[in-house]
Design a protein around this motif. Sequence first.
Motif, PDB file in Angstrom:
ATOM      1  N   TYR A   1      34.772  74.174  32.958  1.00 42.39           N
ATOM      2  CA  TYR A   1      33.774  73.710  33.793  1.00 42.39           C
ATOM      3  C   TYR A   1      32.630  73.527  32.693  1.00 42.39           C
ATOM      4  CZ  TYR A   1      36.592  75.215  37.633  1.00 42.39           C
ATOM      5  OH  TYR A   1      37.195  75.616  38.754  1.00 42.39           O
ATOM      6  N   SER A   2      32.729  73.921  31.410  1.00 45.53           N
ATOM      7  CA  SER A   2      31.548  74.091  30.802  1.00 45.53           C
ATOM      8  C   SER A   2      31.092  72.598  30.105  1.00 45.53           C
ATOM      9  CB  SER A   2      31.925  74.946  29.508  1.00 45.53           C
ATOM     10  OG  SER A   2      32.970  74.585  28.912  1.00 45.53           O
ATOM     11  N   SER A   3      30.117  72.423  29.792  1.00 44.66           N
ATOM     12  CA  SER A   3      29.225  71.225  29.154  1.00 44.66           C
ATOM     13  C   SER A   3      29.918  71.095  27.621  1.00 44.66           C
ATOM     14  CB  SER A   3      27.791  71.205  29.315  1.00 44.66           C
ATOM     15  OG  SER A   3      27.420  72.332  28.564  1.00 44.66           O
TER      16      SER A   3
ATOM     17  N   ASN B   1      27.612  70.973  25.644  1.00 44.73           N
ATOM     18  CA  ASN B   1      26.568  71.633  24.944  1.00 44.73           C
ATOM     19  C   ASN B   1      27.055  72.894  24.011  1.00 44.73           C
ATOM     20  OD1 ASN B   1      23.655  71.524  24.268  1.00 44.73           O
ATOM     21  ND2 ASN B   1      23.392  73.364  25.600  1.00 44.73           N
TER      22      ASN B   1
END
Length: 279
Positions: free
Chosen positions: A185-187, A189
């Motif tokens: 789910y993470s970006s 970034n």
Amino acid sequence: AKHSGDSRHLKFADGMAQRSITMMNMENDLRHALNRDELELHYQPKVGFDGRTVVGAEALIRWRHPRLGLISPAEFIPLAEDSGLIIPIGRWTLATACQQMVEWRRRGVAPPSVSVNVSVRQFNDSALIETVRETLARTGLPATCLDLEITESVMTGDVERAVNTLTTLKAMGVTLSMDDFGTGYSSLNYLKTFPIDTLKIDQTFVRDVGQNPKDTAIVATIVSLARNLGFNVVAEGVETEDQVALLRENNCRLFQGYWVSRPLAVADFTDYLAQAREG
Ligand code: C2E
Ligand code: CA
Ligand code: CA
Ligand code: CA
């Protein structure tokens, strides 16, 4: 079918009640599995561009259940996480993989490193760093011979803490792989702040590479992203020559999957290593 006999009813139980009884028994059994020596690690090679040079090995846990036979981690790791048993199981896995590497090194057949899977719950355990440090010290395995595979889900918790944990491990000399890359789910970034060495392209993207243009595009993009950021990139779940050809075309140079070898029990993997050395 992955395994035979009784274990099928774990998946296809007649309704919830029966299933939860089975799960309760399984949790109870799992509690004793460690003491009864029922857990084992199998190893799967990661290879270079030529498909032969072994660049690493991933340790994959199995449970040799006295009645149900060989149970796959997909069936008991979630249970181990929910119950907290993943902590002692994880310590055992780390110690066993490190000891095995020391043994392979003694015999002169060792791959450059062994990869151990670390689930979120283990990652968030405050004792993780000490466990790793202590295990390396006790076994005498150089830290550079240990790779830890984490998933993007470590990003769903305290990010600053996660970065600190990874930075500390990295400073010890351990290398870090981002497993199942692209499914979390993470970006993007975190790729800037995480001291990662390797991205592992999830097998769901590899499966249809060359068949599905979108999967091909995703694979190509992950490979160039990784290279531009200075990470290694491993394609996982590589099963066919066609997939390998497409991956090579897209500059992916490291492969893991049935095309190379299935995960093997220690004796078989040791033979595999010895043969790979002979060339
Ligand atoms: P994973 O880390 O993504 O591991 C890759 C899985 O894909 C393994 O399943 C492996 O046997 C399988 N695989 C390898 N090559 C191929 C291929 O060419 N085709 C296909 N279809 N599958 C392939 P396995 O061993 O059943 O492990 C499942 C998951 O269980 C692992 O996924 C990992 O998340 C977890 N796991 C395994 N061992 C451990 C462990 O020691 N600790 C923890 N925390 N989790 C573990
Ligand atoms: Ca893995
Ligand atoms: Ca994976
Ligand atoms: Ca996976």
